[in-house]
Scaffold this active site. Structure first.
Site, mmCIF file in Angstrom:
data_model
loop_
_atom_site.group_PDB
_atom_site.id
_atom_site.type_symbol
_atom_site.label_atom_id
_atom_site.label_comp_id
_atom_site.label_asym_id
_atom_site.label_seq_id
_atom_site.Cartn_x
_atom_site.Cartn_y
_atom_site.Cartn_z
ATOM 1 N N CYS A 215 -6.275 131.156 59.657
ATOM 2 C CA CYS A 215 -7.286 130.910 58.956
ATOM 3 C C CYS A 215 -7.643 132.583 58.832
ATOM 4 O O CYS A 215 -8.647 132.845 58.434
ATOM 5 C CB CYS A 215 -8.790 130.376 59.649
ATOM 6 S SG CYS A 215 -8.660 130.701 61.651
ATOM 7 N N GLU B 150 -16.689 126.692 60.351
ATOM 8 C CA GLU B 150 -15.577 127.593 59.479
ATOM 9 C C GLU B 150 -15.530 127.031 59.023
ATOM 10 O O GLU B 150 -14.643 126.105 58.839
ATOM 11 C CB GLU B 150 -14.941 128.232 60.219
ATOM 12 C CG GLU B 150 -13.506 129.073 60.830
ATOM 13 C CD GLU B 150 -12.466 129.386 61.346
ATOM 14 O OE1 GLU B 150 -11.655 130.068 60.822
ATOM 15 O OE2 GLU B 150 -13.157 129.688 62.481
#
Length: 509
Positions: free
Chosen positions: A282, A245
């Site tokens: 995020c 990620e």
């Protein structure tokens, strides 16, 4: 040359607190990986695996006070946030234990021979097996949920894969504490402590991804760091899966009807989402498409008031603080960019929240404003004012992959009137999770969750949150015409383990 010491650092002051460990040498990384590899057999029994995961959750809860104190000292995220994150981590461990007990993740499929088929079908039996040792690279912003005992580790252990964690330098002392707790839980079930290895240091991270006994890796962090590891994983003599990620802008589209209907609420909601956790999530909304004119003006006014009322905060480390201050300054200097609330330094060790505005037309074509289409880690967002739907489509067409994409609709649009469905269709190719009339911050741990997206959001099509995260650490294998006596118990006709499976085309639960 002596190994470099690993220090615990207080982000509130930037001062070193204590030496926690030393950076691992190549020999020490090798030892950790080999110990993990040797522990594979102890995870073979699903009943033992599930019990281990539940014990790890219980042990973490028992050590809550010590762990939260250590985490706050190294991250400044605050006891309330950290207590909630630890609870999420324990819930996640138990959720994977339930998945292990159920057994559906093994994806058992059995076909008996069929000579009447074209071509004829032999006896085939398929299920999934663990890949082997998994390398996990901890995240800075989630010291529990995406770190030593976080989702990557929990899902890998659930799959039957031992783990070696590369600790994040922002919370090394906490990493050591959590590893000890999980190893203590492993010992309760006769599992060697090598089932969870822990190493520190940048070079150790590179040694880990290159080790021939490492079979897969999970990473959460920056595009630059993640891409370097991704490339290293692909460059190995035997490439391995790398589930990274890396970064996400998390665009939001606010329709004119939605802004007209509830400008104040949308502005306040956006402020709460972009400043949550000092903008260090995020899934922070980093680009918001807002209509020009009175409706959009009302939203910006509400956003201005809410962000102006937000206290300054401490970022996870001073390097991030320096990058944030430099990043927002560079963006603010671009032509036609305004700062209704100027983000930047809030004090010697803190940052203040803010947002920038820019005409959407500046983003619809390649140029110097492309910087605004890159993630800026911290409490800032970019509000792009659009004149018409064509400008919205133009900006969306230039965006890279994202973890999330959001649309704010009016009540009529949500009921099917207007462009609601069309915008949803435009957002779907951009992200792994598409939201309507909500905000992306907050990722529920649920079976249907997907936390991933097109590159650079992630380097694979998998999720790192939710039950299907376990699939990253498994591979299918089929046995053809194998005698029943030689088959693993999971693939025998009598189904001694009581697994859900597809047997000769019929789903059995």
């Amino acid at each position: 040359m002596a190994a470099a010491p690993v220090w615990s650092v207080d982000p509130r002051t930037g001062k070193q607190r204590e030496q926690v460990a030393v950076e691992a040498t190549a020999h020490e990384v090798d030892a950790a990986v080999r110990a993990a590899h040797d522990a594979r057999g102890a995870l073979t029994d699903r009943t033992v695996r599930a019990a281990f995961l539940r014990s790890a959750a219980a042990q973490l809860e028992a050590a809550k006070e010590q762990l939260v104190e250590a985490a706050d000292a190294e991250t400044a995220l605050g006891p309330v946030r950290l207590t909630g994150e630890l609870a999420r981590t324990c819930f996640q461990l138990r959720a994977f234990a339930d998945i292990v007990d159920e057994g559906a993740f093994l994806d058992v499929v059995i076909n008996h021979p069929d000579d009447t088929a074209t071509p004829p079908i032999p006896d085939l039996r398929r299920y999934k097996v663990p890949l082997g040792v998994v390398a996990v690279y901890s995240a800075s912003n989630f010291p529990f949920a995406f770190s030593v005992a976080g989702g990557d580790t929990a899902s890998a252990l659930a799959a039957g894969c031992p783990v070696v964690v590369k600790a994040h330098p922002d919370h090394p002392a906490l990493s050591e504490l959590v590893a000890k707790v999980v190893r203590r839980a492993a010992a309760e079930h006769g599992i060697p402590e090598g089932v969870l290895g822990l190493v520190h240091g940048f070079e150790a991270g590179l040694e880990l991804i290159r080790h021939p006994l490492v079979s897969a890796a999970g990473f959460t962090g920056s595009i630059r760091g993640g891409r370097a590891l991704f490339d290293a994983a692909a460059a190995r003599p035997a490439p391995i899966p790398f589930h990274g990620e890396l970064g996400s802008l998390n665009p939001v589209v606010v329709t004119e009807a939605a802004a007209t209907e509830r400008a104040e609420a949308i502005g306040a909601g956006l402020a709460g989402s972009m400043t949550m956790g000092v903008g260090q999530f995020c899934v922070k909304p980093g680009l918001v498409l807002v209509p020009s004119g009175a409706a959009g003006d009302g939203l910006v006014k509400s956003l201005t008031a809410a962000v102006s009322d937000t206290d300054s905060g401490v970022l996870l480390d001073h390097r991030m603080r320096d990058n944030f201050i430099a990043g927002v300054a560079e963006r603010a200097e671009l032509p036609d960019v305004d700062s209704p609330v100027t983000p930047g330094a809030g004090g010697e060790h803190t940052v203040s929240a803010g947002f920038l505005t820019v005409p959407a037309s500046r983003l619809a074509a390649e140029g110097e404003h492309d910087l605004l289409l890159e993630e800026c880690f911290g409490p800032v967002t970019v509000v792009a004012r659009y004149e018409d739907d064509a400008e919205v489509r133009g900006v969306l067409s230039r965006l890279p992959g994202n973890l999330t994409a959001t649309v704010q609709l009016s009540a009529e649009e949500a009921a099917g009137e207007g462009r609601g469905a069309e915008i949803l269709a435009e957002l779907t190719p951009l992200a792994g999770r598409v939201l309507v009339n909500g905000w992306p911050t907050g990722v529920a741990v649920a079976p249907a969750q997907h936390h991933g997206g097109p590159y650079p959001a992630t380097t694979s099509t998998s999720t790192s949150v939710g039950g299907t995260a376990i699939e990253r650490w498994l591979r299918p294998v089929a046995y053809q015409n194998a005698p029943e006596a030689l088959l693993p118990a999971e693939l025998r006709d009598e189904n001694p383990l009581g697994l859900p499976r597809r047997f000769n085309g019929q789903l059995e639960r």
